[in-house]
Motif scaffolding. Structure first.
Motif, PDB file in Angstrom:
ATOM      1  N   VAL A 275       3.734 -17.980   1.442  1.00  0.00           N
ATOM      2  CA  VAL A 275       3.604 -16.238   1.201  1.00  0.00           C
ATOM      3  C   VAL A 275       4.476 -15.385   2.447  1.00  0.00           C
ATOM      4  CG1 VAL A 275       1.475 -14.291   0.749  1.00  0.00           C
ATOM      5  CG2 VAL A 275       1.305 -16.396   0.657  1.00  0.00           C
ATOM      6  N   MET A 276       4.449 -15.788   3.826  1.00  0.00           N
ATOM      7  CA  MET A 276       5.040 -14.657   4.968  1.00  0.00           C
ATOM      8  C   MET A 276       6.449 -15.167   4.495  1.00  0.00           C
ATOM      9  SD  MET A 276       3.687 -16.133   8.523  1.00  0.00           S
ATOM     10  CE  MET A 276       2.989 -18.396   7.983  1.00  0.00           C
ATOM     11  N   GLU A 277       6.716 -15.825   3.402  1.00  0.00           N
ATOM     12  CA  GLU A 277       8.607 -15.814   3.164  1.00  0.00           C
ATOM     13  C   GLU A 277       8.763 -15.149   1.678  1.00  0.00           C
ATOM     14  OE1 GLU A 277      10.404 -19.971   4.541  1.00  0.00           O
ATOM     15  OE2 GLU A 277       8.256 -20.479   3.291  1.00  0.00           O
ATOM     16  N   MET A 278       7.741 -14.646   0.863  1.00  0.00           N
ATOM     17  CA  MET A 278       8.374 -14.083   0.099  1.00  0.00           C
ATOM     18  C   MET A 278       8.612 -12.643  -0.522  1.00  0.00           C
ATOM     19  SD  MET A 278       4.841 -15.391  -1.951  1.00  0.00           S
ATOM     20  CE  MET A 278       4.310 -17.280  -2.456  1.00  0.00           C
ATOM     21  N   SER A 279       9.448 -12.045  -0.663  1.00  0.00           N
ATOM     22  CA  SER A 279       9.205 -10.603  -1.364  1.00  0.00           C
ATOM     23  C   SER A 279       8.357 -10.162  -1.646  1.00  0.00           C
ATOM     24  CB  SER A 279      10.154  -9.900  -1.775  1.00  0.00           C
ATOM     25  OG  SER A 279      10.342  -8.775  -2.650  1.00  0.00           O
ATOM     26  N   HIS A 280       7.821  -8.532  -0.926  1.00  0.00           N
ATOM     27  CA  HIS A 280       6.156  -7.581  -1.473  1.00  0.00           C
ATOM     28  C   HIS A 280       6.862  -7.552  -3.073  1.00  0.00           C
ATOM     29  CE1 HIS A 280       8.903  -5.061   0.433  1.00  0.00           C
ATOM     30  NE2 HIS A 280       8.073  -4.083  -0.289  1.00  0.00           N
TER      31      HIS A 280
ATOM     32  N   LYS B   8       2.884 -10.792  -6.169  1.00  0.00           N
ATOM     33  CA  LYS B   8       2.098  -9.798  -7.134  1.00  0.00           C
ATOM     34  C   LYS B   8       0.858 -10.512  -7.602  1.00  0.00           C
ATOM     35  CE  LYS B   8       3.055  -6.793 -11.260  1.00  0.00           C
ATOM     36  NZ  LYS B   8       1.855  -7.262 -12.442  1.00  0.00           N
ATOM     37  N   PRO B   9       0.733 -11.824  -7.908  1.00  0.00           N
ATOM     38  CA  PRO B   9      -0.921 -12.214  -8.003  1.00  0.00           C
ATOM     39  C   PRO B   9      -1.482 -12.103  -7.032  1.00  0.00           C
ATOM     40  CG  PRO B   9       1.358 -13.567  -8.238  1.00  0.00           C
ATOM     41  CD  PRO B   9       1.411 -12.496  -8.303  1.00  0.00           C
ATOM     42  N   VAL B  10      -0.803 -12.208  -5.373  1.00  0.00           N
ATOM     43  CA  VAL B  10      -1.626 -12.816  -4.239  1.00  0.00           C
ATOM     44  C   VAL B  10      -2.410 -11.198  -3.813  1.00  0.00           C
ATOM     45  CG1 VAL B  10      -1.415 -12.755  -1.884  1.00  0.00           C
ATOM     46  CG2 VAL B  10      -0.278 -14.021  -2.941  1.00  0.00           C
ATOM     47  N   ILE B  11      -1.210 -10.142  -3.863  1.00  0.00           N
ATOM     48  CA  ILE B  11      -1.904  -8.783  -4.064  1.00  0.00           C
ATOM     49  C   ILE B  11      -3.157  -8.064  -4.936  1.00  0.00           C
ATOM     50  CG2 ILE B  11       0.117  -7.677  -4.875  1.00  0.00           C
ATOM     51  CD1 ILE B  11      -0.347  -5.238  -2.469  1.00  0.00           C
ATOM     52  N   GLU B  12      -2.582  -9.075  -6.132  1.00  0.00           N
ATOM     53  CA  GLU B  12      -3.797  -7.748  -7.511  1.00  0.00           C
ATOM     54  C   GLU B  12      -4.586  -9.302  -7.638  1.00  0.00           C
ATOM     55  OE1 GLU B  12      -1.590  -8.251 -11.102  1.00  0.00           O
ATOM     56  OE2 GLU B  12      -0.431  -6.460 -10.607  1.00  0.00           O
ATOM     57  N   LYS B  13      -5.104 -10.107  -6.755  1.00  0.00           N
ATOM     58  CA  LYS B  13      -6.058 -10.974  -6.708  1.00  0.00           C
ATOM     59  C   LYS B  13      -7.401 -10.668  -5.894  1.00  0.00           C
ATOM     60  CE  LYS B  13      -6.147 -14.403  -4.367  1.00  0.00           C
ATOM     61  NZ  LYS B  13      -6.388 -16.334  -3.154  1.00  0.00           N
ATOM     62  N   ALA B  14      -6.610  -9.881  -4.422  1.00  0.00           N
ATOM     63  CA  ALA B  14      -6.989 -10.313  -3.525  1.00  0.00           C
ATOM     64  C   ALA B  14      -8.215  -8.344  -3.659  1.00  0.00           C
ATOM     65  CB  ALA B  14      -6.303  -9.090  -2.195  1.00  0.00           C
TER      66      ALA B  14
ATOM     67  N   ALA C 265      -1.546   5.523  -2.483  1.00  0.00           N
ATOM     68  CA  ALA C 265      -2.410   5.504  -3.819  1.00  0.00           C
ATOM     69  C   ALA C 265      -0.645   5.285  -4.939  1.00  0.00           C
ATOM     70  CB  ALA C 265      -3.010   6.308  -3.347  1.00  0.00           C
ATOM     71  N   ASN C 266      -0.196   6.081  -4.657  1.00  0.00           N
ATOM     72  CA  ASN C 266       0.512   6.197  -5.828  1.00  0.00           C
ATOM     73  C   ASN C 266       2.085   5.227  -6.318  1.00  0.00           C
ATOM     74  OD1 ASN C 266       0.173   9.104  -6.145  1.00  0.00           O
ATOM     75  ND2 ASN C 266       1.757   9.697  -5.507  1.00  0.00           N
ATOM     76  N   GLU C 267       1.630   3.860  -5.000  1.00  0.00           N
ATOM     77  CA  GLU C 267       2.298   2.867  -4.894  1.00  0.00           C
ATOM     78  C   GLU C 267       2.004   1.618  -4.985  1.00  0.00           C
ATOM     79  OE1 GLU C 267       6.456   3.263  -5.420  1.00  0.00           O
ATOM     80  OE2 GLU C 267       6.019   5.385  -5.260  1.00  0.00           O
ATOM     81  N   GLY C 268       0.114   1.485  -5.613  1.00  0.00           N
ATOM     82  CA  GLY C 268      -0.157   0.324  -5.273  1.00  0.00           C
ATOM     83  C   GLY C 268      -0.520  -0.203  -4.339  1.00  0.00           C
ATOM     84  N   SER C 269      -0.035   0.561  -2.239  1.00  0.00           N
ATOM     85  CA  SER C 269       0.077  -0.087  -1.596  1.00  0.00           C
ATOM     86  C   SER C 269       1.383  -0.445  -1.439  1.00  0.00           C
ATOM     87  CB  SER C 269      -0.825  -1.021  -1.243  1.00  0.00           C
ATOM     88  OG  SER C 269      -2.593  -0.965  -1.009  1.00  0.00           O
ATOM     89  N   LEU C 270       2.901  -0.930  -2.446  1.00  0.00           N
ATOM     90  CA  LEU C 270       3.501  -1.057  -2.070  1.00  0.00           C
ATOM     91  C   LEU C 270       4.907   0.318  -1.873  1.00  0.00           C
ATOM     92  CD1 LEU C 270       3.154  -3.895  -5.192  1.00  0.00           C
ATOM     93  CD2 LEU C 270       3.316  -4.355  -2.157  1.00  0.00           C
ATOM     94  N   TYR C 271       5.186   1.433  -1.043  1.00  0.00           N
ATOM     95  CA  TYR C 271       5.425   2.112  -0.798  1.00  0.00           C
ATOM     96  C   TYR C 271       6.484   1.317   0.492  1.00  0.00           C
ATOM     97  CZ  TYR C 271       7.858   5.976   1.854  1.00  0.00           C
ATOM     98  OH  TYR C 271       9.003   6.649   2.627  1.00  0.00           O
ATOM     99  N   ASN C 272       5.820   0.738   1.047  1.00  0.00           N
ATOM    100  CA  ASN C 272       6.445   0.517   2.555  1.00  0.00           C
ATOM    101  C   ASN C 272       6.350  -1.366   1.907  1.00  0.00           C
ATOM    102  OD1 ASN C 272       4.837   0.604   3.606  1.00  0.00           O
ATOM    103  ND2 ASN C 272       6.227   0.199   5.879  1.00  0.00           N
ATOM    104  N   THR C 273       6.602  -1.979   2.610  1.00  0.00           N
ATOM    105  CA  THR C 273       6.757  -3.967   3.198  1.00  0.00           C
ATOM    106  C   THR C 273       4.723  -3.661   3.516  1.00  0.00           C
ATOM    107  OG1 THR C 273       8.853  -4.153   3.990  1.00  0.00           O
ATOM    108  CG2 THR C 273       6.988  -5.985   4.425  1.00  0.00           C
ATOM    109  N   PRO C 274       3.315  -4.266   3.058  1.00  0.00           N
ATOM    110  CA  PRO C 274       2.579  -3.929   3.217  1.00  0.00           C
ATOM    111  C   PRO C 274       2.032  -5.119   4.341  1.00  0.00           C
ATOM    112  CG  PRO C 274       2.659  -4.918   0.975  1.00  0.00           C
ATOM    113  CD  PRO C 274       3.906  -4.415   1.876  1.00  0.00           C
ATOM    114  N   PRO C 275       1.527  -5.109   4.475  1.00  0.00           N
ATOM    115  CA  PRO C 275       0.547  -6.871   5.700  1.00  0.00           C
ATOM    116  C   PRO C 275       1.020  -7.925   4.940  1.00  0.00           C
ATOM    117  CG  PRO C 275      -0.923  -5.315   5.374  1.00  0.00           C
ATOM    118  CD  PRO C 275       0.402  -4.867   4.826  1.00  0.00           C
ATOM    119  N   CYS C 276       2.048  -8.773   4.306  1.00  0.00           N
ATOM    120  CA  CYS C 276       1.669  -9.464   2.669  1.00  0.00           C
ATOM    121  C   CYS C 276       0.395 -10.621   3.621  1.00  0.00           C
ATOM    122  CB  CYS C 276       3.258 -10.312   2.217  1.00  0.00           C
ATOM    123  SG  CYS C 276       3.772  -8.818   1.922  1.00  0.00           S
TER     124      CYS C 276
END
Ligand SMILES: *Cc1c(COP(=O)(O)O)cnc(C)c1O
Length: 364
Positions: free
Chosen positions: A35-40, A46-52, A232-243
């Protein structure tokens, strides 16, 4: 061998979570990547952040008119984001006001940051007694932009037992050290925030839960990263989140559900706290710092009354596999943080060790 880790944060994580993360370290979900190596922005993350987010919403019962934001900068960055977004003004505009109850060092830090942007009134304080109780909370003033509290005071070990009634004034709470420790009525709050490293996962992630109508009011000069609407407008993906911390939090949330959810977690937390407080109340060597009804079920500070003896205890405990029991550097003494991932057995063994230490000390 795993120790019993009573750290106030970063703190113990559930062993099944660590084992699962280890097994998925090099190949998460058949992607051939960590997961550390994936593009956010990839279909793999996508399923990782959506599931969380979905799990957090379900477990906490977060209403649909609240946003969940995954940010960085720790809870400490919220000390600025809250006043900026809820009460910041344009140059030349009249400053707004807010109320705050000063229940400890974290509330004081939030105050010191907020006064740069807002006229914050300390409406009640327990500073007169080294913060060892929660003062009665006065009603907000009608023109307050928000009302700020720290729900669980990690350093001195106090916890609000009833929420202040703030009516139409949004209640804002720092829940860094009590999030998911028990059910909480999210709809009673305008904003909730927590650094992840106490009860949610690893350091590096801050969770913000904010009512929709409180988003979008930051003044124009607010740094873009400090605006709630940016995230909020970017679903916490405005920049790289703490994946990676988001992924681990997802595993922690799955673990909470598999254990039976917050009612079971709360019952277990109360059982652990009772084990410790009952012993402390009866002990002739150790004494608890906080009296009921203000006692935290997450952070339990205690002392012998003799600094050298406290240190002797801390060394002996560490030697026996009970680690990170030193009190906060500003207050000293001893503190057992017994977050969700600390098993009942860990607290029972600590109490047995303390009884033994007491017997050896008192008889010598
Ligand atoms: C730990 C803690 C903080 C500070 O969190 P950071 O993520 O290190 O900024 C703030 N408030 C409370 C109640 C805490 O327990």
């Amino acid at each position: 061998m795993r120790v019993y880790n009573f750290s106030s944060g970063p703190s113990v994580l559930p062993l099944p979570v660590l084992e699962r993360a280890a097994s998925e370290m090099c190949d998460a979900n058949g992607t051939g990547q960590s997961v550390m190596e994936m593009s956010h922005r990839s279909k793999d993350f996508k399923p990782v952040i959506e599931k969380a987010e979905a799990l957090l919403r379900r477990i906490m019962g977060i209403p649909s008119h609240y946003k969940v934001l995954f940010l960085q900068g720790g809870a400490s960055t919220q000390f600025a984001m809250v006043p900026l977004n809820l009460a910041g003004v344009e140059p030349g505009e009249k400053r707004k006001s807010a109320s705050l109850v000063e229940t400890g060092i974290w509330a004081k830090k939030a105050l010191d940051e907020a006064v740069k942007y807002v006229d914050v009134a300390v409406r009640a304080s327990s500073k007169d007694a080294a913060y060892n109780y929660i003062p009665a909370a006065p009603a907000p003033r009608a023109d307050d932009a928000y009302y700020y509290i720290c729900l669980n005071n990690t350093i001195v070990g106090t916890q609000w037992d009833a929420l202040p009634k703030t009516g139409a004034v949004p209640l804002v709470a720092d829940i860094s050290s009590c999030i998911l420790s028990a059910p909480l009525d999210v709809s009673a709050f305008g904003v909730l925030f927590a650094g992840a490293q106490k009860n949610l996962g690893p350091a590096g992630l801050t969770v913000v839960i904010i009512r929709d109508d409180l988003i979008g009011h930051a003044p124009s000069w607010t740094p873009v990263m400090l605006r709630y609407d940016t995230h909020a407008n970017e679903g916490s993906l405005y920049n790289t989140p703490p994946c990676y911390p988001i992924y681990i939090m997802g595993l922690v949330l799955e673990w909470i559900e598999s254990e039976g959810g917050l009612p079971v977690i709360e019952r277990r937390n109360r059982e652990k706290a009772a084990l410790l407080y009952d012993y402390l109340d009866a002990s002739t060597l150790f004494r608890p710092v906080v009296k009921p009804p203000y006692r935290s079920i997450m952070n339990v500070p205690f002392v012998t009354g003799d600094d050298l003896l406290d240190k002797e205890f801390l060394a002996a405990a560490a030697n026996a596999g009970f680690v990170n029991l030193a009190g906060h550097r500003l207050v000293g003494g001893i503190r057992a943080s017994i977050y969700n991932a600390m098993p009942v057995e860990g607290v029972a063994k600590l109490v047995a060790f303390m009884k033994d230490f007491e017997a050896r000390h008192v008889s010598r």
